[in-house]
Scaffold this active site. Sequence first.
Site, PDB file in Angstrom:
ATOM      1  CD  GLU A  79      -3.131  -0.498   0.060  1.00  0.00           C
ATOM      2  OE1 GLU A  79      -2.749  -0.394  -1.118  1.00  0.00           O
ATOM      3  OE2 GLU A  79      -4.297  -0.297   0.404  1.00  0.00           O
ATOM      4  CB  THR A  92      -4.806   6.784  -1.227  1.00  0.00           C
ATOM      5  OG1 THR A  92      -5.546   5.954  -2.121  1.00  0.00           O
ATOM      6  CG2 THR A  92      -5.134   6.363   0.186  1.00  0.00           C
TER       7      THR A  92
HETATM    8  N1  HSE Z   1      -8.783   3.735   4.936  1.00  0.00           N
HETATM    9  C1  HSE Z   1      -8.156   4.247   3.762  1.00  0.00           C
HETATM   10  C2  HSE Z   1      -8.588   5.692   3.565  1.00  0.00           C
HETATM   11  C3  HSE Z   1      -8.547   3.436   2.576  1.00  0.00           C
HETATM   12  O1  HSE Z   1      -9.773   5.956   3.674  1.00  0.00           O
HETATM   13  O2  HSE Z   1      -7.724   6.536   3.306  1.00  0.00           O
HETATM   14  C4  HSE Z   1      -7.862   3.897   1.320  1.00  0.00           C
HETATM   15  O3  HSE Z   1      -8.092   2.968   0.306  1.00  0.00           O
END
Ligand code: HSE
Length: 304
Positions: free
Chosen positions: A125, A180
């Site tokens: 990630e 992200t």
């Molecule tokens: N929990 C993470 C976010 C997931 O919301 O940033 C990202 O895919």
Amino acid sequence: MKSVVARAPSSTANLGPGFDVFGLALDAYYDEIQITKQGNEIVIESLDSVPIELEKNSAGLVVKEMSKKFKIKEGLLIKIKKGVPAGFGMGSSAASAAAAAVAFNALFDLDLDQNTLVEFAGIGERASAGSIHYDNVSASVLGGFVIVRTDPFDVIKIDPPKDLVLCVAIPKISVPKKKTEVSRGVLPQQVKLSDYVKNLANASAITAGFIKKDVELIGHSIKDIIVEPARKHLIPGFDKVKTNALQAGALGVTISGAGPSVISFTSKFADHKKICKAMEKGFASADIKCVTVICRPSKGAFVL
Ligand code: HSE
């Protein structure tokens, strides 16, 4: 064994109030990773548009780190077949990372437990999110509904109710390269205690809903007053998409992971086409087209 292929599902993270903690594997899309012992170095090959530099690719990063950890010196060819659309909050990088970890584990007979597989997949990630978070990878590795805590590291899986159906609307908008990272950048660093209490109550109710196999309880608890309000401006038409879906019979609606997809939680008795149409109309109100998918929870990554 010379070559292994593994497949891992798409996923939705957060489920509203469970930011970075909840994940749900979805049978909407799958990524496939083949790892073959070959040559003297680790290389990536793909017909899809994915970064082929090891450090910039979630599967590449996982294979690199696992090779280092288990002192594997042989060359490897990583073939990537993308099924999960990248950058839309459907756990695309996580699906590749999860499939890579599961394929590597099988290829070298490592017999790793699921927590360890998730930890390795989580490293992937970093390639896309800039930081490690485990919600999507846990769902992709284990399948079903997952709860992740990092201190101490633990992933808890609960089998979802059979009558849970999800309607996802994936808007056709261009997303920033480091989406992200960008959508994490807009989040508050501190929250009000009363907001925390409300989110905790809903998150707990979601967990109870999965344990009790109660779709209504899950759906009605998909309420987030901390992350969703901070992010929704990144999704044009979000409020309309949500209101429309609720009016069409969705039990709960929120951003899928870091977005921009929007996910409706419904029971199998709902009119899913109507909910999808309602979400399409919501995005259309902001002049945006979207693809809609009706899907169910998926099992986790597996070797083909
Ligand atoms: N929990 C993470 C976010 C997931 O919301 O940033 C990202 O895919």
